[in-house]
Write a protein that holds these residues in place. Structure first.
Motif, PDB file in Angstrom:
ATOM      1  N   ILE A  61      -6.182   7.694  -5.410  1.00 43.27           N
ATOM      2  CA  ILE A  61      -6.623   7.446  -3.869  1.00 43.27           C
ATOM      3  C   ILE A  61      -7.752   6.541  -3.815  1.00 43.27           C
ATOM      4  O   ILE A  61      -8.752   7.141  -4.545  1.00 43.27           O
ATOM      5  CB  ILE A  61      -6.653   8.687  -2.840  1.00 43.27           C
ATOM      6  N   ASN A  62      -7.601   5.295  -3.464  1.00 39.29           N
ATOM      7  CA  ASN A  62      -8.980   4.703  -3.382  1.00 39.29           C
ATOM      8  C   ASN A  62      -9.550   4.237  -1.818  1.00 39.29           C
ATOM      9  O   ASN A  62     -10.503   3.565  -1.816  1.00 39.29           O
ATOM     10  CB  ASN A  62      -8.775   3.315  -4.145  1.00 39.29           C
ATOM     11  N   LEU A  63      -8.964   4.759  -0.855  1.00 37.64           N
ATOM     12  CA  LEU A  63      -9.513   4.627   0.596  1.00 37.64           C
ATOM     13  C   LEU A  63      -8.775   5.662   1.321  1.00 37.64           C
ATOM     14  O   LEU A  63      -7.549   6.042   1.229  1.00 37.64           O
ATOM     15  CB  LEU A  63      -8.862   3.250   0.904  1.00 37.64           C
ATOM     16  N   VAL A  64      -9.572   6.228   2.371  1.00 32.79           N
ATOM     17  CA  VAL A  64      -9.196   7.322   3.323  1.00 32.79           C
ATOM     18  C   VAL A  64      -9.299   6.779   4.830  1.00 32.79           C
ATOM     19  O   VAL A  64     -10.479   6.395   5.064  1.00 32.79           O
ATOM     20  CB  VAL A  64      -9.662   8.433   3.184  1.00 32.79           C
ATOM     21  N   LEU A  65      -8.224   6.850   5.498  1.00 36.39           N
ATOM     22  CA  LEU A  65      -8.158   6.730   6.815  1.00 36.39           C
ATOM     23  C   LEU A  65      -8.240   7.791   7.582  1.00 36.39           C
ATOM     24  O   LEU A  65      -7.303   8.913   7.176  1.00 36.39           O
ATOM     25  CB  LEU A  65      -7.142   5.716   7.393  1.00 36.39           C
ATOM     26  N   LYS A  83     -16.701  13.168   0.617  1.00 34.18           N
ATOM     27  CA  LYS A  83     -17.809  12.518   0.114  1.00 34.18           C
ATOM     28  C   LYS A  83     -18.714  13.387  -1.088  1.00 34.18           C
ATOM     29  O   LYS A  83     -19.167  12.708  -1.844  1.00 34.18           O
ATOM     30  CB  LYS A  83     -19.020  12.110   1.024  1.00 34.18           C
ATOM     31  N   ILE A  84     -18.481  14.587  -0.996  1.00 34.43           N
ATOM     32  CA  ILE A  84     -19.150  15.579  -1.850  1.00 34.43           C
ATOM     33  C   ILE A  84     -18.309  15.297  -3.230  1.00 34.43           C
ATOM     34  O   ILE A  84     -19.081  15.301  -4.298  1.00 34.43           O
ATOM     35  CB  ILE A  84     -19.237  17.123  -1.506  1.00 34.43           C
ATOM     36  N   ARG A  85     -17.191  15.260  -3.033  1.00 31.71           N
ATOM     37  CA  ARG A  85     -16.300  15.173  -4.146  1.00 31.71           C
ATOM     38  C   ARG A  85     -16.183  13.859  -4.876  1.00 31.71           C
ATOM     39  O   ARG A  85     -16.020  13.750  -6.060  1.00 31.71           O
ATOM     40  CB  ARG A  85     -14.896  15.792  -3.962  1.00 31.71           C
ATOM     41  N   ARG A  86     -16.092  13.097  -3.994  1.00 29.57           N
ATOM     42  CA  ARG A  86     -15.610  11.491  -4.489  1.00 29.57           C
ATOM     43  C   ARG A  86     -16.819  10.545  -3.541  1.00 29.57           C
ATOM     44  O   ARG A  86     -16.443   9.978  -2.596  1.00 29.57           O
ATOM     45  CB  ARG A  86     -14.336  11.130  -4.353  1.00 29.57           C
ATOM     46  N   PRO A  87     -18.085  10.502  -3.749  1.00 32.02           N
ATOM     47  CA  PRO A  87     -19.222   9.782  -2.902  1.00 32.02           C
ATOM     48  C   PRO A  87     -18.751   8.410  -2.769  1.00 32.02           C
ATOM     49  O   PRO A  87     -19.212   7.820  -1.834  1.00 32.02           O
ATOM     50  CB  PRO A  87     -20.385  10.078  -3.625  1.00 32.02           C
ATOM     51  N   ASN A  88     -18.267   7.771  -3.539  1.00 27.68           N
ATOM     52  CA  ASN A  88     -17.820   6.193  -3.445  1.00 27.68           C
ATOM     53  C   ASN A  88     -16.451   5.656  -2.682  1.00 27.68           C
ATOM     54  O   ASN A  88     -16.414   4.716  -2.554  1.00 27.68           O
ATOM     55  CB  ASN A  88     -17.793   5.691  -5.067  1.00 27.68           C
ATOM     56  N   ILE A  89     -15.832   6.801  -2.389  1.00 21.44           N
ATOM     57  CA  ILE A  89     -14.519   6.348  -2.000  1.00 21.44           C
ATOM     58  C   ILE A  89     -14.865   5.991  -0.352  1.00 21.44           C
ATOM     59  O   ILE A  89     -15.610   6.809   0.263  1.00 21.44           O
ATOM     60  CB  ILE A  89     -13.393   7.454  -2.038  1.00 21.44           C
ATOM     61  N   LYS A 140      -5.723  19.558   4.456  1.00 20.34           N
ATOM     62  CA  LYS A 140      -5.041  19.003   3.596  1.00 20.34           C
ATOM     63  C   LYS A 140      -5.393  17.664   3.062  1.00 20.34           C
ATOM     64  O   LYS A 140      -4.862  17.286   1.985  1.00 20.34           O
ATOM     65  CB  LYS A 140      -3.573  18.732   4.328  1.00 20.34           C
ATOM     66  N   ALA A 141      -6.012  16.774   3.769  1.00 21.81           N
ATOM     67  CA  ALA A 141      -6.521  15.635   3.463  1.00 21.81           C
ATOM     68  C   ALA A 141      -7.569  15.828   2.246  1.00 21.81           C
ATOM     69  O   ALA A 141      -7.375  15.202   1.230  1.00 21.81           O
ATOM     70  CB  ALA A 141      -7.314  14.879   4.626  1.00 21.81           C
ATOM     71  N   VAL A 142      -8.414  16.758   2.274  1.00 20.67           N
ATOM     72  CA  VAL A 142      -9.314  17.077   1.148  1.00 20.67           C
ATOM     73  C   VAL A 142      -8.590  17.416  -0.154  1.00 20.67           C
ATOM     74  O   VAL A 142      -8.671  17.109  -1.182  1.00 20.67           O
ATOM     75  CB  VAL A 142     -10.431  18.007   1.446  1.00 20.67           C
ATOM     76  N   GLU A 143      -7.489  18.323   0.071  1.00 17.20           N
ATOM     77  CA  GLU A 143      -6.670  18.843  -1.078  1.00 17.20           C
ATOM     78  C   GLU A 143      -6.006  17.626  -1.753  1.00 17.20           C
ATOM     79  O   GLU A 143      -5.865  17.673  -2.911  1.00 17.20           O
ATOM     80  CB  GLU A 143      -5.839  19.786  -0.580  1.00 17.20           C
ATOM     81  N   LEU A 144      -5.553  16.772  -0.984  1.00 17.57           N
ATOM     82  CA  LEU A 144      -4.505  15.632  -1.371  1.00 17.57           C
ATOM     83  C   LEU A 144      -5.703  14.876  -2.221  1.00 17.57           C
ATOM     84  O   LEU A 144      -5.099  14.280  -3.355  1.00 17.57           O
ATOM     85  CB  LEU A 144      -4.050  14.805  -0.004  1.00 17.57           C
ATOM     86  N   LEU A 145      -6.771  14.638  -1.877  1.00 16.93           N
ATOM     87  CA  LEU A 145      -7.987  13.657  -2.639  1.00 16.93           C
ATOM     88  C   LEU A 145      -8.244  14.439  -3.763  1.00 16.93           C
ATOM     89  O   LEU A 145      -8.411  13.895  -4.764  1.00 16.93           O
ATOM     90  CB  LEU A 145      -9.061  13.615  -1.677  1.00 16.93           C
ATOM     91  N   GLU A 146      -8.053  15.816  -3.988  1.00 18.06           N
ATOM     92  CA  GLU A 146      -8.596  16.414  -5.187  1.00 18.06           C
ATOM     93  C   GLU A 146      -7.640  16.267  -6.053  1.00 18.06           C
ATOM     94  O   GLU A 146      -7.523  16.543  -7.319  1.00 18.06           O
ATOM     95  CB  GLU A 146      -8.795  17.869  -4.744  1.00 18.06           C
ATOM     96  N   LYS A 147      -6.158  16.265  -5.620  1.00 13.80           N
ATOM     97  CA  LYS A 147      -5.022  16.235  -6.580  1.00 13.80           C
ATOM     98  C   LYS A 147      -4.745  14.807  -7.060  1.00 13.80           C
ATOM     99  O   LYS A 147      -3.622  14.522  -7.893  1.00 13.80           O
ATOM    100  CB  LYS A 147      -3.879  16.961  -5.809  1.00 13.80           C
ATOM    101  N   ASN A 148      -5.189  13.857  -6.157  1.00 12.95           N
ATOM    102  CA  ASN A 148      -4.677  12.495  -6.346  1.00 12.95           C
ATOM    103  C   ASN A 148      -5.844  11.551  -6.909  1.00 12.95           C
ATOM    104  O   ASN A 148      -6.529  10.899  -6.158  1.00 12.95           O
ATOM    105  CB  ASN A 148      -3.970  11.938  -5.420  1.00 12.95           C
ATOM    106  N   SER A 149      -6.218  11.385  -8.071  1.00  6.83           N
ATOM    107  CA  SER A 149      -7.268  10.507  -8.334  1.00  6.83           C
ATOM    108  C   SER A 149      -7.046   8.933  -8.070  1.00  6.83           C
ATOM    109  O   SER A 149      -8.056   8.205  -8.100  1.00  6.83           O
ATOM    110  CB  SER A 149      -7.668  10.749  -9.953  1.00  6.83           C
ATOM    111  N   TYR A 179       0.678  -1.274   0.134  1.00  9.93           N
ATOM    112  CA  TYR A 179      -0.087   0.226  -0.055  1.00  9.93           C
ATOM    113  C   TYR A 179       0.872   1.175   0.079  1.00  9.93           C
ATOM    114  O   TYR A 179       1.777   1.303   0.630  1.00  9.93           O
ATOM    115  CB  TYR A 179      -0.893   0.018   1.089  1.00  9.93           C
ATOM    116  N   LYS A 180       0.577   2.318  -0.627  1.00  9.38           N
ATOM    117  CA  LYS A 180       1.188   3.548  -0.718  1.00  9.38           C
ATOM    118  C   LYS A 180       0.110   4.458   0.163  1.00  9.38           C
ATOM    119  O   LYS A 180      -0.679   4.743   0.046  1.00  9.38           O
ATOM    120  CB  LYS A 180       1.106   4.057  -2.122  1.00  9.38           C
ATOM    121  N   ILE A 181       1.232   4.950   1.036  1.00  4.75           N
ATOM    122  CA  ILE A 181       0.532   6.010   1.846  1.00  4.75           C
ATOM    123  C   ILE A 181       0.789   7.432   1.946  1.00  4.75           C
ATOM    124  O   ILE A 181       1.831   7.713   1.651  1.00  4.75           O
ATOM    125  CB  ILE A 181       0.851   5.573   3.468  1.00  4.75           C
TER     126      ILE A 181
END
Length: 102
Positions: free
Chosen positions: A30-34, A52-58, A19-28, A9-11
């Motif tokens: 990412i397939n799971l968030v802790l 969840k607004i940006r990527r409801p299925n993650i 920053k978590a929201v920003e990282l998710l926006e910049k990295n498509s 796994y890449k962390i």
């Protein structure tokens, strides 16, 4: 990071919810968030809602020191996909990750 040192796994770490929201926006890729619930700038609950607004299925897994069943239920009602308490049980962590990534 230590729990993942012997996995493939890449962390990517974020020091706060914003920053978590920003990282998710910049990295498509990412397939799971802790998500830690207690964080500066933007807490985990608010960050999860933004994600969840940006990527409801993650899948977004809550991490918390609060171990009461009512805390777990509340987090799931708010929109988290699962809930882990600290200290993190390695076996349970990887079972939950497998549930959402396999």
């Amino acid at each position: 990071n230590e729990l993942f040192s012997k996995t493939n796994y890449k962390i990517i770490e974020a020091e706060n919810g914003r920053k978590a929201v920003e990282l998710l926006e910049k990295n498509s890729n990412i397939n799971l968030v802790l998500m830690d619930i207690k964080m500066p700038v933007m807490d985990g609950n608010e960050a999860m809602k933004e994600i969840k607004i940006r990527r409801p299925n993650i899948p977004v897994i809550a991490l918390s020191a609060f171990a009461m069943e009512s805390d777990r239920k509340e987090a799931l009602l708010k929109g988290f996909d699962d809930y882990l308490t600290k200290p993190i049980d390695r076996k349970l962590l990887f079972e939950i990750i497998g549930k959402y990534t396999n």
